[in-house]
Every structure is written in structure tokens, then in C-alpha cells.
Design an enzyme around this catalytic site. Structure first.
Site, PDB file in Angstrom:
ATOM      1  N   GLU A 287       0.910  -1.258   0.086  1.00 54.36           N
ATOM      2  CA  GLU A 287       0.034  -0.034  -0.008  1.00 54.36           C
ATOM      3  C   GLU A 287       0.968   1.272  -0.160  1.00 54.36           C
ATOM      4  O   GLU A 287       1.200   2.141   0.950  1.00 54.36           O
ATOM      5  CB  GLU A 287      -1.116   0.018   1.171  1.00 54.36           C
ATOM      6  CG  GLU A 287      -2.122   0.989   1.141  1.00 54.36           C
ATOM      7  CD  GLU A 287      -2.808   1.197   2.328  1.00 54.36           C
ATOM      8  OE1 GLU A 287      -3.840   1.999   2.509  1.00 54.36           O
ATOM      9  OE2 GLU A 287      -2.632   0.558   3.540  1.00 54.36           O
TER      10      GLU A 287
ATOM     11  N   HIS B 143      -0.131   7.903   5.975  1.00 56.14           N
ATOM     12  CA  HIS B 143       1.306   7.721   5.399  1.00 56.14           C
ATOM     13  C   HIS B 143       2.092   8.702   5.371  1.00 56.14           C
ATOM     14  O   HIS B 143       1.454   9.948   5.440  1.00 56.14           O
ATOM     15  CB  HIS B 143       0.904   7.011   3.754  1.00 56.14           C
ATOM     16  CG  HIS B 143       0.024   5.844   3.891  1.00 56.14           C
ATOM     17  ND1 HIS B 143       0.649   4.544   3.199  1.00 56.14           N
ATOM     18  CD2 HIS B 143      -0.888   5.368   4.434  1.00 56.14           C
ATOM     19  CE1 HIS B 143      -0.289   3.772   3.148  1.00 56.14           C
ATOM     20  NE2 HIS B 143      -1.140   4.064   4.002  1.00 56.14           N
TER      21      HIS B 143
ATOM     22  N   HIS C  36      -5.991   5.942  -1.821  1.00 54.67           N
ATOM     23  CA  HIS C  36      -4.998   7.065  -1.512  1.00 54.67           C
ATOM     24  C   HIS C  36      -5.105   8.058  -2.533  1.00 54.67           C
ATOM     25  O   HIS C  36      -3.806   8.265  -2.956  1.00 54.67           O
ATOM     26  CB  HIS C  36      -3.680   6.684  -0.890  1.00 54.67           C
ATOM     27  CG  HIS C  36      -4.046   6.114   0.565  1.00 54.67           C
ATOM     28  ND1 HIS C  36      -4.089   6.990   1.649  1.00 54.67           N
ATOM     29  CD2 HIS C  36      -4.339   4.850   0.966  1.00 54.67           C
ATOM     30  CE1 HIS C  36      -4.095   6.230   2.601  1.00 54.67           C
ATOM     31  NE2 HIS C  36      -4.243   4.814   2.164  1.00 54.67           N
TER      32      HIS C  36
ATOM     33  N   ARG D 282     -21.857  16.322  -9.341  1.00 58.10           N
ATOM     34  CA  ARG D 282     -21.320  16.592 -10.827  1.00 58.10           C
ATOM     35  C   ARG D 282     -19.741  16.190 -11.001  1.00 58.10           C
ATOM     36  O   ARG D 282     -19.133  16.004 -11.928  1.00 58.10           O
ATOM     37  CB  ARG D 282     -21.261  18.184 -10.861  1.00 58.10           C
ATOM     38  CG  ARG D 282     -22.415  18.953 -11.187  1.00 58.10           C
ATOM     39  CD  ARG D 282     -22.520  20.338 -11.754  1.00 58.10           C
ATOM     40  NE  ARG D 282     -23.921  20.716 -11.874  1.00 58.10           N
ATOM     41  CZ  ARG D 282     -24.488  21.692 -10.930  1.00 58.10           C
ATOM     42  NH1 ARG D 282     -23.825  21.888  -9.945  1.00 58.10           N
ATOM     43  NH2 ARG D 282     -25.643  22.084 -11.169  1.00 58.10           N
TER      44      ARG D 282
ATOM     45  N   ASP E 213     -15.909  -1.036  10.968  1.00 62.49           N
ATOM     46  CA  ASP E 213     -15.384  -0.866  12.341  1.00 62.49           C
ATOM     47  C   ASP E 213     -16.279   0.151  13.103  1.00 62.49           C
ATOM     48  O   ASP E 213     -15.963   0.352  14.502  1.00 62.49           O
ATOM     49  CB  ASP E 213     -13.986  -0.737  12.417  1.00 62.49           C
ATOM     50  CG  ASP E 213     -13.624   0.632  11.976  1.00 62.49           C
ATOM     51  OD1 ASP E 213     -14.412   1.447  11.429  1.00 62.49           O
ATOM     52  OD2 ASP E 213     -12.362   0.903  12.289  1.00 62.49           O
TER      53      ASP E 213
ATOM     54  N   ASP F 132      -7.833  -3.772   7.722  1.00 65.17           N
ATOM     55  CA  ASP F 132      -6.892  -2.560   7.884  1.00 65.17           C
ATOM     56  C   ASP F 132      -6.141  -2.635   9.160  1.00 65.17           C
ATOM     57  O   ASP F 132      -5.821  -1.254   9.747  1.00 65.17           O
ATOM     58  CB  ASP F 132      -7.660  -1.367   7.266  1.00 65.17           C
ATOM     59  CG  ASP F 132      -6.433  -0.149   6.924  1.00 65.17           C
ATOM     60  OD1 ASP F 132      -5.319  -0.290   6.609  1.00 65.17           O
ATOM     61  OD2 ASP F 132      -6.726   1.078   7.271  1.00 65.17           O
TER      62      ASP F 132
ATOM     63  N   ALA G 124      -5.312   5.988  12.184  1.00 68.10           N
ATOM     64  CA  ALA G 124      -4.210   5.404  11.566  1.00 68.10           C
ATOM     65  C   ALA G 124      -4.500   3.795  11.689  1.00 68.10           C
ATOM     66  O   ALA G 124      -4.036   2.946  12.563  1.00 68.10           O
ATOM     67  CB  ALA G 124      -3.299   5.625  12.657  1.00 68.10           C
TER      68      ALA G 124
END
Length: 383
Positions: free
Chosen positions: A128, A140, A194, A226, A247, A274, A312
Site C-alpha cells: 500500500e 502515510h 489514496h 457533478r 468498524d 486494515d 491510523a
């Protein structure tokens, strides 16, 4: 022939439930689902009710059992992470390296080959980053993000041949359609994430071979009436798979229920955790790229945040996501189980996992009626 027979629970084969039946396993693979009153010879394992299902599959696991893959991108870290998640029903996962240095990435690619061969619950590797968009960096490090270069494509293709299952999350801004096509043609699972891209840019990458979207709604351009953004493109495209973090913190359940109803293409949303290192650990904080991440209790499950409040990763396990899906997302138990088994297997092209049909791996989980994990098996062996 070494044969095991597991009886006493309802069996969910990935499509439907079987009552008054038993699962027959031969040499680590599914033989058949037999009538409970007409069993072949073999070792009989009796369960006390509940449901026997294919083991859970998690395509995005940053850490577990007290270890982040970024801490030490090694096979031993991958085993620790897999061991940390197994009590929650996960029998196959992709350890996930978030944006890091080139050296760490190469170490993870090399370690994954060894870890997959060991058959201890590591099914491949998920990178990732570092090819993400700073505008949607999440937790990140933006300073390590960069565009994909041709040498990166060559490195990833060579690594895929050794590892087997390799998933890469990339921002549409950081990878060309030609590069996506090359990676996809080599069998790499390309996922867009991301990213602050337009819906048109996303669709170009999908049409070039990008197969999925990483943690739908999180760290991406949102859907406007739009400007549909990555969210709108992902929901609208019938061939694209989307991982979701269920979660209670990452996405409001109303948004998830809307996506589940609206997504074109049957069975194209699946659960990911994750998860970070605190799953399967008693600690309440850890360090990520030099920054402290702390556990905050409350809600459906705890959440993990940086000092500025940025989420995080998660503190959720796969069994909990299934409970969340049934409780908050209006999912039947069957569909919630598919989102943790059959659908991620299809997304990752793990053709012999995620269902209990003849010839499939006997990667199994037994859950109680209230979705608590009691036992797991990998290739028919208690794990």
C-alpha cells in the site's frame, strides 16, 4: 489417505447452508459434504452447534500480534501477524506494507516468498504505497510517495512470479494506464487508493486492468453530484471490487449500506480490517514511522489515532467485521460470511479458498451462533 470428518455444526459452503451434514477432508482438501448419518471412515471431530465456514481472508493487514510489517519486513513478522489474527478466524491474509523506503519494500517482497511457502496463513503480499497521492495521504508519510517508474514495474512483475499473490495499491495520479495494464497482465492485483483523482481518471485505470479500490470512502476523492470522484467511479463500475472497513469509525454505516445497495456487479464489496499491530495484543499504543498511534476505546470497537486525530488503520478483527455487518449493515449471516471468505478469494484470485467445495483447501473456521470464533484449521490441520 488421511481423512478427517467434522460434524455437529451447520456448514456454510460459500453459497448456502447445509444442515445435518458433515464435512469430509482428505489430505488437507475438501472431499465432500456428507450426510451426518452416512459418514465414511476417518477421524471424527464433533462440534457443538454453530457454523463451520471457510476461513476468513483479509487482503489488508498492516499488523497484528504486537508487530507491524513496517517494523521489520521479514517472514517472521508475517508469521506473527498471521498468528495474531488467527484467533479471530482469519486463515489467509496479505501482510500489508504501508508507504516506506525502497529498501523496506524490497525486503518485504523477498520475505513474502518464504512466508507463502511456509503455509502458515500468509497468502501473499499487499504493498500500500509508496505510489500514493500526498493529497490523500491519511496516516502515510507524504515525503516517501512518488510516481511509478518503469523499473518499479519490472521489479513488481519479477516479484509476483516468486510470491504468487501480489496486490499493489496505487493512486491514479501516480501510475499511468499503460503501467496498470502491464502490471495487471502479469497477474498483479492493482487497486486504486489514496487518490484524489477524477472519476474519469479512475475509470481509465479500471479499463486498463485495475481490479479494485482500497478501503472505499477512505483517503480518496468523494462523490459529488457533478464530480463523482473515485468513490462514484468505484460504485458505478461493474467489474471493480471494493474493500470496506466495517468498524464503526472509518465509514458511517449509512454510507456503507448505501454502497452495498448501489454497487453495480454482484458481490463486489468485501471486508478488510486494515488492522494494526494492536489486534491480538494487550498494548494501547505503538509507533508508526516515528509517530505514536494510540488506542481510543469507545463505540463498536476501539479506534487508532495519531496525535492530530487522524485515523491510523484499525483495531478491528475479521470476526468483528462480520458481527458489524449483521448488526449494522442489514446483511444476512450468509452474505456477511461471503464478504469475509468467497468475495476476497475471488478478488485476489485465490481459486481454491473461500468456499467449501471438492478440491478446495480445508482452511476452516468454526463460529458460535453469536459469531465468536472457537477453532480454525489450515489445510485441514488445527491452527
Amino acid at each position: 489417505m488421511l481423512r478427517k470428518i467434522i460434524a455437529g455444526a451447520r456448514i456454510f459452503d460459500g453459497e448456502r447452508f447445509h444442515d445435518d451434514r458433515a464435512l469430509v477432508i482428505s489430505d488437507g482438501r475438501i472431499d465432500t459434504i456428507a450426510a451426518a448419518n452416512d459418514l465414511p471412515d476417518g477421524e471424527i471431530i464433533r462440534l457443538d452447534g454453530g457454523v463451520l465456514s471457510a476461513g476468513f481472508i483479509d487482503a489488508q493487514v498492516n499488523g497484528g500480534g504486537g508487530r507491524m510489517l513496517n517494523d521489520e519486513p521479514s517472514a517472521s513478522s508475517m508469521y506473527m501477524i498471521a498468528d495474531g489474527h488467527r484467533p479471530y478466524g482469519t486463515t489467509a491474509l496479505l501482510p500489508t506494507l504501508i508507504t516506506d523506503t525502497a529498501d523496506s519494500t524490497l525486503m518485504a517482497l523477498e520475505a513474502a516468498k518464504e512466508a507463502v511457502e511456509a503455509n502458515r496463513g500468509v497468502a501473499g503480499l499487499h504493498l500500500e504505497g509508496p505510489h500514493l497521492a500526498p493529497a490523500r495521504k491519511g496516516a502515510h508519510l507524504a515525503e516517501l510517495m512518488r510516481p511509478v517508474e518503469d523499473k518499479d514495474v519490472r521489479t513488481l512483475i519479477a516479484a509476483k512470479q516468486a510470491i504468487g499473490t501480489l496486490m499493489v495499491t496505487m493512486a491514479a495520479e501516480q501510475v499511468t494506464s499503460k503501467q496498470v495494464h502491464e502490471l495487471s497482465e502479469a497477474g498483479i492485483v492493482v487497486s486504486i487508493g489514496h487518490s484524489d483523482c477524477s472519476s474519469e481518471a479512475a475509470e481509465n485505470r479500471f479499463d486498463a486492468g485495475a481490479r479494485g479500490v482500497t478501503h472505499l470512502f477512505n483517503a480518496m476523492s468523494q462523490m459529488g453530484h457533478r464530480a463523482p470522484g473515485l468513490v462514484g467511479a468505484a460504485i458505478d463500475h461493474p467489474a471493480v471490487w471494493c474493500g470496506i472497513i466495517a468498524d464503526g469509525h472509518h465509514v458511517n454505516p449509512k454510507a456503507l449500506r448505501t454502497a452495498l445497495r448501489a454497487k453495480r456487479g454482484e458481490g463486489k464489496l468485501f471486508f478488510v480490517t486494515d488492522a494494526m499491530s494492536l489486534v491480538g495484543s494487550e498494548r494501547d499504543e505503538f509507533v508508526l514511522n516515528g509517530r505514536t498511534v494510540r488506542r481510543e476505546k469507545g463505540g463498536f470497537c476501539s479506534k487508532l489515532v495519531l496525535s492530530d486525530g487522524t485515523l491510523a488503520g484499525s483495531d478491528v478483527d475479521m470476526a468483528s467485521t462480520i458481527r458489524y455487518g449483521v448488526t449494522y449493515l442489514d446483511l444476512t449471516l450468509a452474505e456477511a460470511l461471503r464478504m469475509a471468505t468467497l468475495y476476497p478469494a475471488r478478488f485476489l484470485r485465490l481459486e481454491d479458498r473461500g468456499r467449501l467445495t471438492p478440491g478446495a483447501r480445508a482452511d476452516l473456521v468454526h463460529i458460535t451462533d453469536d459469531i465468536q470464533v472457537t477453532r480454525t484449521w489450515i489445510s485441514g490441520k488445527a491452527a
